[in-house]
Every structure is written in C-alpha cells, then in structure tokens.
Scaffold this active site. Structure first.
Site, PDB file in Angstrom:
ATOM      1  N   ASP A  15      -6.820  53.797  25.234  1.00  0.00           N
ATOM      2  CA  ASP A  15      -8.061  53.663  26.008  1.00  0.00           C
ATOM      3  C   ASP A  15      -9.338  53.587  25.171  1.00  0.00           C
ATOM      4  OD1 ASP A  15      -6.200  53.943  27.994  1.00  0.00           O
ATOM      5  OD2 ASP A  15      -7.085  55.717  28.911  1.00  0.00           O
ATOM      6  N   LYS A 123      -2.828  50.952  32.731  1.00  0.00           N
ATOM      7  CA  LYS A 123      -2.482  52.152  33.500  1.00  0.00           C
ATOM      8  C   LYS A 123      -3.588  52.428  34.519  1.00  0.00           C
ATOM      9  CE  LYS A 123      -4.270  55.460  30.069  1.00  0.00           C
ATOM     10  NZ  LYS A 123      -5.217  56.200  30.907  1.00  0.00           N
ATOM     11  N   CYS A 173      -6.220  61.658  28.402  1.00  0.00           N
ATOM     12  CA  CYS A 173      -5.173  60.633  28.295  1.00  0.00           C
ATOM     13  C   CYS A 173      -4.345  60.744  27.023  1.00  0.00           C
ATOM     14  CB  CYS A 173      -5.800  59.251  28.441  1.00  0.00           C
ATOM     15  SG  CYS A 173      -6.509  59.002  30.089  1.00  0.00           S
TER      16      CYS A 173
END
Length: 234
Positions: A15, A123, A173
């Site tokens: 991310d 995701k 995450c």
C-alpha cells in the site's frame, strides 16, 4: 545464523499509495514517503517474486466515515458483519475516504520503482468488509470469496518459502499481512526501516510485540536476513 534451505524469498510492498503519503494523502502516514528509497533498494535484490498491494476501494466502502451519518474519521467505528454468517462480526475503525478506485490517491507513488514489481494485488474491493491483510479479510466462517486476494495463490505458484514485508501502515496493513503470512505457513519478516505507522513509533513498538509470538521476525534492511537475499546473486 545460516540461511534456511530451501530459500525462495518474496518481497511484499504493502500500500505505498498517494493517499497514504504526505504531503497530500487523505490518510497520510507520518513519514510515509520516506520509506520509498529503502524499498527501491530492496527491489533491486534477487527476490523470487516482488508484489505490490493496493487498497482499491469503491466509493461506498464500509470503512469510510462519510458513509455513516454522524460518524467522524479516526474517532468512530462500525460493526462489520459476515454476509454469509451474521453471528461472525468485528469492529473496525472508520477512516477518511482513501484509495478510491479511479482517483489519484489510489495510485502507487511515482517514486516507487514499479518496473521491478512483478504484480499488483488489489485488496478492499468489496464495499461490505474491511481488509487490512493483503491476503484476506478477518471473516473466516465462512471466508468471503470477494475479500480473498490471489496473493496466496501467487506465492504458492512460485514455490515461495519466505516473505519479506515492507510498506504502509505498520500498525494496520503491514501487521495483518505479516500475521496471515505466518499463519499460512511462510517464514515471515518485516523490514522495519521500510515501514511507517499511523500511530507513529509507539504504535510500531506495540505491533512488534504483537508479531513476535506469531513467529514474525522484525529485521533491518542491512541485516542478516536481507543479506541472505543478496547472497542469492553470488
């Protein structure tokens, strides 16, 4: 410590997107952009597989405070319920809108050396559930098919034995991806100088303490474990 054998390591870049980075990210992680040079150096190493992940949310995602009347980002929470089993549920924190599909904030930062990345895994695409882990949502009874990525399949297809994780955010995450990686059977490492956390240094210290009993090793980019990867090119 000798390098484990067999040793087919993967690098998971979690991310590293515009919305998670200063100066303009809607959910900017402090110093989030500062980790990119370290990640780029790791991307030069002979990992068996190099995968980036992206939060890839629809505008109506359940984690956005804007979708809950009266809710405030960071301060409010909501209950996520398994659509296939209402008895399974969990609380999740609400956030500002971020990484919405088709917006500039969804993009990987331009400084990241994406030419060395083999695949990008999305995701958080199902609006009904939060998905901090790059592998799957917390819903397991039964798993929600639309909230399970193809990351596990990609790693198994490449016969990966070890997973090295970097990126954003360490206390969300990265942590949950490392937890699932270890639970799914990979030797798992988090390269902490290529990680930053929403909650800063204190939140990262708590995360390290949570990961240790799970067998996740927190390592340095210039440490022995990354040296094992470097040695593959010798």
């Amino acid at each position: 410590m000798p390098r484990p054998e067999p040793f087919k390591p993967a690098l998971l870049v979690v991310d590293v997107q515009e919305d998670f980075c200063p100066p303009n990210g809607s959910l900017a992680v402090p110093e989030g952009r500062d980790i990119v040079p370290v990640i780029n150096e790791l991307l030069k190493l002979p990992f068996t597989l190099k995968i980036a992940t992206k939060d890839h949310h629809p505008q109506n995602h359940i984690s956005f405070a804007s979708n809950h009347p009266g809710a405030a980002p960071f301060a409010s929470s909501c209950t996520v319920v398994n659509p296939a089993n209402p008895a399974e549920n969990y609380e999740t924190r609400l956030w500002p809108d971020h990484c919405v599909i088709g917006t500039p904030g969804n993009e990987l930062v331009p400084e990241l050396d994406t030419g060395r990345i083999d695949a990008v895994v999305h995701k958080g695409t199902d609006p009904r559930v939060e998905m901090y882990s790059a592998f799957r949502s917390p819903l397991r009874n039964p798993p929600l098919a639309t909230a399970v990525s193809d990351l596990e399949a990609r790693l198994r297809a490449a016969d990966v034995t070890d997973v090295f994780i970097v990126g954003l955010a360490g206390d969300y995450c990265v942590k949950n991806s490392a937890r699932d990686s270890a639970e799914l059977g990979w030797r798992t490492y988090v390269v902490e100088d290529a990680v930053r956390s929403v909650g800063g240094a204190d939140a990262w210290a708590e995360t390290v303490a949570e990961l240790a009993p799970l067998g996740v090793r927190v390592v340095k980019a210039d440490g022995e474990e990354v040296g094992w990867v470097q040695g593959l090119s010798a």
